[in-house]
Scaffold this active site. Structure first.
Site, mmCIF file in Angstrom:
data_model
loop_
_atom_site.group_PDB
_atom_site.id
_atom_site.type_symbol
_atom_site.label_atom_id
_atom_site.label_comp_id
_atom_site.label_asym_id
_atom_site.label_seq_id
_atom_site.Cartn_x
_atom_site.Cartn_y
_atom_site.Cartn_z
ATOM 1 N N VAL A 208 0.833 -1.206 0.000
ATOM 2 C CA VAL A 208 0.000 0.000 0.000
ATOM 3 C C VAL A 208 0.867 1.255 0.000
ATOM 4 C CG1 VAL A 208 -1.778 1.274 1.243
ATOM 5 C CG2 VAL A 208 -1.899 -1.220 1.137
ATOM 6 N N GLU B 280 -10.561 6.632 5.467
ATOM 7 C CA GLU B 280 -11.438 6.041 4.449
ATOM 8 C C GLU B 280 -10.890 4.698 3.957
ATOM 9 O OE1 GLU B 280 -14.550 7.438 2.972
ATOM 10 O OE2 GLU B 280 -14.464 5.279 2.693
ATOM 11 N N VAL C 195 -11.689 0.990 5.429
ATOM 12 C CA VAL C 195 -12.917 0.221 5.199
ATOM 13 C C VAL C 195 -13.167 0.072 3.707
ATOM 14 C CG1 VAL C 195 -15.390 0.091 5.652
ATOM 15 C CG2 VAL C 195 -13.877 1.084 7.368
ATOM 16 N N GLY D 200 -11.239 -0.628 1.019
ATOM 17 C CA GLY D 200 -10.286 -0.202 -0.006
ATOM 18 C C GLY D 200 -10.725 1.055 -0.735
ATOM 19 N N GLY E 273 -1.761 -9.779 -3.096
ATOM 20 C CA GLY E 273 -1.593 -8.689 -2.123
ATOM 21 C C GLY E 273 -2.875 -8.273 -1.438
ATOM 22 N N GLU F 181 -4.220 -10.034 4.706
ATOM 23 C CA GLU F 181 -3.451 -9.432 5.796
ATOM 24 C C GLU F 181 -2.153 -10.201 5.996
ATOM 25 O OE1 GLU F 181 -4.680 -6.560 7.572
ATOM 26 O OE2 GLU F 181 -5.794 -6.754 5.723
ATOM 27 N N ASP G 103 -10.933 -9.133 10.389
ATOM 28 C CA ASP G 103 -10.771 -7.943 9.543
ATOM 29 C C ASP G 103 -12.142 -7.326 9.219
ATOM 30 O OD1 ASP G 103 -8.906 -6.409 7.529
ATOM 31 O OD2 ASP G 103 -10.625 -7.082 6.351
ATOM 32 N N LYS H 194 -13.761 -3.545 10.327
ATOM 33 C CA LYS H 194 -14.375 -2.608 9.374
ATOM 34 C C LYS H 194 -15.826 -2.313 9.764
ATOM 35 C CE LYS H 194 -11.342 -4.221 5.678
ATOM 36 N NZ LYS H 194 -11.174 -5.260 4.645
ATOM 37 N N GLY I 133 -5.959 -4.531 -1.967
ATOM 38 C CA GLY I 133 -4.891 -4.381 -2.969
ATOM 39 C C GLY I 133 -4.283 -2.991 -2.869
HETATM 40 N N1 HSE Z 1 -7.099 -8.135 3.885
HETATM 41 C C1 HSE Z 1 -8.050 -7.135 3.580
HETATM 42 C C2 HSE Z 1 -9.075 -7.711 2.625
HETATM 43 C C3 HSE Z 1 -7.336 -5.975 2.967
HETATM 44 O O1 HSE Z 1 -8.825 -8.774 2.066
HETATM 45 O O2 HSE Z 1 -10.124 -7.129 2.441
HETATM 46 C C4 HSE Z 1 -8.156 -4.738 2.831
HETATM 47 O O3 HSE Z 1 -8.610 -4.275 4.062
#
Ligand code: HSE
Length: 332
Positions: free
Chosen positions: A11, A127, A130, A132, A185, A188, A199, A203, A301
């Site tokens: 990122v 932003e 949550v 991407g 990519g 996590e 995750d 969010k 990503g």
């Molecule tokens: N690992 C997270 C996903 C990355 O796959 O959504 C983005 O928050």
């Protein structure tokens, strides 16, 4: 606007690329020049997809966060505790705005950090934490600001959605689909955070704070991941006219109780969320005057996340100052 980037993984590197390739556009849109003055990561010699040029290097991101030539710190280290937390706190205490993609940090410490920021008129923006590239917090905080929200339903984790889609449509087994998601990519550092629903819970907790004005509270979310799902479950769902999605949901009961869950859910094929596949995320928001709104797009990503991070930088450059959660953090 002088920017310090803490963390140069997927990122962080994509943020550098975006600032370097769209710098002219950002200047036209904001009237400001965006300049990266310093970056920080553990290993300077690691191969990266960005040009470091003569940008200053700091091994310790909390030193970067206090530099006099940094106006905004972009934190893309990750993790609720440790160096990421220290970096953001140091930045705010040293008068820097902060943009972060760190959902775990914001879900756990976001209210306290926002209080520090709001007391002195600094911006704390997240932003990118949550979904991407999908501007879901902006939609809640700005576009739907006039509504009482009654429910949120979302596909919040790109890795899980990718795995479920590949298992369902490509006949790929769980381990191979996860390996693909990691290779792209999306996952996590510890992919159990994706697969076990943690995750998504982070969010959901952040969205809930913005939508309902309640402090993020991970303990009040029922969480079940996707690890127990088999290709048979997905086949059965298809035979029954739907698919299985890992959904994060929050529903306000007429009594004012908020029910929050992350769990695999059967979604009939005629629902919009059933058509959201691969790394895409989507959130369906119900407001009392707006009705149903759906936002959708790439949820993980480097480039997708960089898009949201730089949008937050643009807001700061334009002088927009908002309460991080849409209401004063002291009121959460
Ligand atoms: N690992 C997270 C996903 C990355 O796959 O959504 C983005 O928050």
């Amino acid at each position: 606007m002088r920017i310090g980037i803490a963390g140069l993984g997927n990122v962080g590197a994509a943020v550098m690329q975006l600032l370097q390739s769209n710098g002219d556009l950002l200047s036209v849109r904001t009237g400001k020049k965006f300049e990266i003055t310093a970056v920080s990561a553990r290993d300077k010699n690691k191969a990266r997809n960005c040009m470091l040029g003569d940008i200053d290097w700091e091994t310790d991101p909390s030193i970067l966060a206090a530099r006099a030539d940094v106006d905004v710190v972009v934190e893309v280290i990750g993790g609720a505790e440790g160096i990421a937390h220290k970096t953001v706190e140091t930045a705010l205490k040293n008068g820097k705005h902060v943009v972060t993609a760190n959902k775990a940090l914001i879900a756990v410490h976001g209210v306290v950090l926002a209080q520090i920021a709001e007391k002195v008129g600094l911006q704390l923006s997240f932003e990118a934490a949550v979904c991407g590239a999908v501007p879901v917090l902006k939609t809640l905080r700005e576009g739907l600001a006039a509504n009482r929200i009654s429910s949120l339903r979302g596909i919040l984790n790109g890795t899980c959605n990718y795995i479920l889609s590949r298992m369902e449509q490509g006949g790929v087994d769980f381990a191979a689909a996860l390996a693909e998601a990691q290779q792209k990519g999306y996952a996590e550092t510890n992919p159990r955070n994706d697969i076990d629903g943690i995750d998504s819970a982070n969010k959901l907790a952040i969205m809930v704070a913005v939508a309902f004005g309640r402090a993020p509270d991970l303990d009040s979310i029922f969480v079940e991941g996707i690890a127990a799902l088999t290709p048979n479950d997905l086949r059965d769902a298809r035979m029954r006219g739907g698919c299985i999605k890992l959904l994060g949901t929050a529903d306000l009961t007429p009594q004012g109780e908020l029910i929050q869950r992350v769990q695999p859910v059967f979604v009939p094929h005629n629902e919009a969320l059933a058509r959201v596949s691969g790394v895409l995320n989507a959130v369906e928001i119900t407001g009392d005057f707006a009705g149903k709104i759906i936002v959708q797009g790439q949820g993980a990503g480097g480039t997708a996340t960089a898009s949201a991070i730089v949008a937050d930088l643009v807001d700061i450059a334009r002088g927009h100052r908002d309460c991080a959660f849409g209401v004063a953090a002291s009121a959460l």
